[in-house]
Write a protein that holds these residues in place. Structure first.
Motif, mmCIF file in Angstrom:
data_model
loop_
_atom_site.group_PDB
_atom_site.id
_atom_site.type_symbol
_atom_site.label_atom_id
_atom_site.label_comp_id
_atom_site.label_asym_id
_atom_site.label_seq_id
_atom_site.Cartn_x
_atom_site.Cartn_y
_atom_site.Cartn_z
ATOM 1 N N ARG A 157 10.522 -15.725 14.906
ATOM 2 C CA ARG A 157 8.954 -15.663 15.242
ATOM 3 C C ARG A 157 8.098 -14.733 14.495
ATOM 4 N NH1 ARG A 157 10.621 -13.508 20.922
ATOM 5 N NH2 ARG A 157 12.339 -12.580 19.834
ATOM 6 N N GLU A 158 6.939 -14.550 14.705
ATOM 7 C CA GLU A 158 5.980 -13.743 14.020
ATOM 8 C C GLU A 158 6.274 -12.345 14.203
ATOM 9 O OE1 GLU A 158 1.160 -13.498 12.881
ATOM 10 O OE2 GLU A 158 1.936 -15.082 14.306
ATOM 11 N N TYR A 161 8.516 -10.439 11.867
ATOM 12 C CA TYR A 161 8.066 -9.846 10.513
ATOM 13 C C TYR A 161 6.613 -9.114 10.434
ATOM 14 C CZ TYR A 161 11.330 -13.469 9.270
ATOM 15 O OH TYR A 161 12.374 -14.125 9.332
ATOM 16 N N TYR A 196 5.806 -19.837 11.288
ATOM 17 C CA TYR A 196 6.783 -19.318 12.025
ATOM 18 C C TYR A 196 7.572 -20.209 13.017
ATOM 19 C CZ TYR A 196 4.971 -15.073 10.067
ATOM 20 O OH TYR A 196 4.467 -13.954 9.129
#
Length: 281
Positions: A157-158, A161, A196
């Protein structure tokens, strides 16, 4: 119109990565660009950099890969597959890498493409070395004048990161690829296109991703590059260390982006006005 090389690293033709590669070809071709695809798995690309790359050796007793690659490049004895990819890079006005993020990096086949194609004398070891100038690299070099872009599919998932995400910031994960493999030999690097949760793509989500990606392809030659500092632009000292007073309040690899208020570099490759820098940061 321009020439675009896509270096594609995915073994499944029906993957999301392959779908984006196909959409890139379709969109760029519709704009009138010439597109060449190096589909590494389909090509059965030899990813291992070893003695088999040098049937004519400079030193038969001990393999020093960098030295032998330089000798092969200089004497015209490189493997045919390596020469073909180098010619594609010289032909291209833009280079796009399409791959899934595997263990915080590229698939091995793509890393092997870089290791074998980036021969000494071609992608590195170019130019004078000494003082504040240590070769034509990081903004200069054989591939200067070209644009490059990373298209990467990510299972996580975004938020993973993000600044405080468990995986670390995506720009830091991609640093060895974007700054090290693309900017090093001179290419101006566009912001990446990450997708993502790419392993759970709904039809509705795909339509959103495809629309956004098509826009990025249409603007490949007009979007502002990441404002990396050029090595020889005056911001680094004789040890290639960023000079005092530069970097602003940034930390980590982000100190190597031109900041608002920084003095202009001597080279034009990373010159970006304050508004453009602020929009990226």
């Amino acid at each position: 119109m321009s020439n675009v090389l896509i270096v594609h690293a995915h073994s499944e033709a029906q993957s999301l990565t392959s779908s984006l590669k196909n959409l890139a070809v379709e969109t760029l071709t519709a704009q009138g660009h010439q597109v060449e695809v190096s589909d590494l798995y389909a090509m059965h690309w030899k990813a291992v950099a070893d003695a088999a790359d040098f049937p004519t050796r400079k030193n038969a007793d001990r393999l020093h890969y960098a030295s032998e690659s330089g000798n092969a490049f200089a004497t015209g004895t490189q493997p045919a597959d390596v020469v073909a990819e180098q010619q594609k890079l010289l032909w291209a006005d833009a280079v796009i890498l399409t791959f899934p993020l595997w263990w915080y990096s590229t698939p091995a086949i793509l890393k092997g493409w870089v290791e074998r194609v980036y021969a000494l004398g071609f992608a590195y070891g170019v130019g004078e070395h000494g003082g504040e100038r240590w070769g034509d690299r990081f903004g200069e070099g054989t591939l200067a004048g070209r644009r490059a872009m990373v298209v990467v599919n990510i299972g996580g998932r975004e938020p993973h990161y993000s600044e405080r995400g468990v995986n670390g910031r995506l720009d830091e994960i991609l640093w060895p690829i974007q700054h090290g493999q693309l900017f090093y030999p001179g290419m101006a690097v566009m912001e990446p296109f990450p997708v993502y949760q790419s392993d759970r793509m709904s039809k509705e989500r795909w339509l959103e991703v495809a629309a956004a990606f098509k826009v990025r392809m249409e603007n490949l030659f007009t979007d502002t590059p990441i404002p990396y500092r050029t090595q020889n632009g005056g911001h680094y000292d004789g040890q290639q260390v960023l000079k005092p007073g530069l970097g602003g309040d940034e930390t980590g690899v982000r100190i190597h982006l031109v900041q608002p208020g920084d003095p202009n570099e001597d080279l034009g490759a990373s010159r970006t006005d304050t508004a453009e820098v602020a929009s990226y940061i």
